[in-house]
Motif scaffolding. Structure first.
Motif, short mmCIF file in Angstrom:
data_model
loop_
_atom_site.label_atom_id
_atom_site.label_comp_id
_atom_site.label_asym_id
_atom_site.label_seq_id
_atom_site.Cartn_x
_atom_site.Cartn_y
_atom_site.Cartn_z
N LEU A 1 103.52 92.32 98.44
CA LEU A 1 102.85 91.10 99.21
C LEU A 1 102.37 90.23 97.90
O LEU A 1 101.67 90.71 96.98
CB LEU A 1 101.43 91.65 99.76
N TYR A 2 102.52 89.01 98.04
CA TYR A 2 102.31 87.98 97.01
C TYR A 2 101.26 87.08 97.76
O TYR A 2 101.26 86.61 98.83
CB TYR A 2 103.63 87.08 96.93
N GLY A 3 100.48 86.79 96.87
CA GLY A 3 99.36 85.95 97.24
C GLY A 3 98.14 85.87 96.07
O GLY A 3 98.39 86.12 94.95
N ILE A 4 96.92 85.47 96.58
CA ILE A 4 95.73 85.54 95.65
C ILE A 4 94.66 86.56 96.35
O ILE A 4 94.57 86.49 97.55
CB ILE A 4 95.09 84.29 95.35
N PRO A 5 93.70 87.17 95.81
CA PRO A 5 93.28 88.25 96.55
C PRO A 5 91.80 87.49 97.02
O PRO A 5 91.39 88.44 98.10
CB PRO A 5 92.47 88.99 95.24
N ASN A 6 91.26 86.55 96.91
CA ASN A 6 90.29 85.93 97.42
C ASN A 6 90.71 85.06 98.90
O ASN A 6 89.97 84.50 99.46
CB ASN A 6 89.44 85.02 96.74
N CYS A 7 92.14 84.87 99.11
CA CYS A 7 92.40 84.37 100.26
C CYS A 7 92.15 85.08 101.54
O CYS A 7 92.71 86.12 101.73
CB CYS A 7 93.82 83.89 100.07
N ASP A 8 91.55 84.34 102.57
CA ASP A 8 91.11 85.29 103.64
C ASP A 8 92.55 85.83 104.36
O ASP A 8 92.66 86.75 104.89
CB ASP A 8 90.47 84.26 104.92
#
Length: 117
Positions: free
Chosen positions: A5-12
């Motif tokens: 899973l790719y993303g940023i941790p603070n993205c809802d």
């Protein structure tokens, strides 16, 4: 089956996806592309499955903050990859990579379909 899973941790939306995966007991690797970066080969792999128009988040603040001239340079997969490498926060989140398949965004219905749960 490898799940990343790719993303940023603070993205809802990323938080919702991670919660769903955890609740289903699905093992995955989380890749924070703001901290760890992202490589061109990874983006090219995504672009083999998903159109660049889907991967570039044109509703987000990063895109909206670009000059009209810069936006006008994003016309194909190569120029979109260049932008995503330069500004990873323009990538629509989350990106789920399962084996060789790529899925963008999150909804419980989408993930249920992907994981056949």
């Amino acid at each position: 089956m490898t799940v990343t899973l790719y993303g940023i941790p603070n993205c809802d939306t990323v938080k919702k996806a991670r919660t769903w995966l955890d609740q289903q007991g699905i093992s995955y690797t989380f890749h924070d592309f703001k901290k760890a970066g992202i490589e061109r080969d990874v983006i090219k792999g995504w672009l083999a499955d998903v159109a660049w128009e889907i991967l570039v988040n044109r509703k987000g603040t990063t895109w909206r903050g670009l000059s009209d001239e810069r936006k006008a340079t994003v016309t194909n997969a190569d120029s979109a990859a260049d932008l995503m490498l330069e500004l990873p926060s323009v990538i629509k989140r989350p990106v789920l990579r399962i084996g060789t398949g790529t899925h963008v965004g999150f909804s419980a219905e989408l993930y249920q379909h992907i994981f056949k749960k």
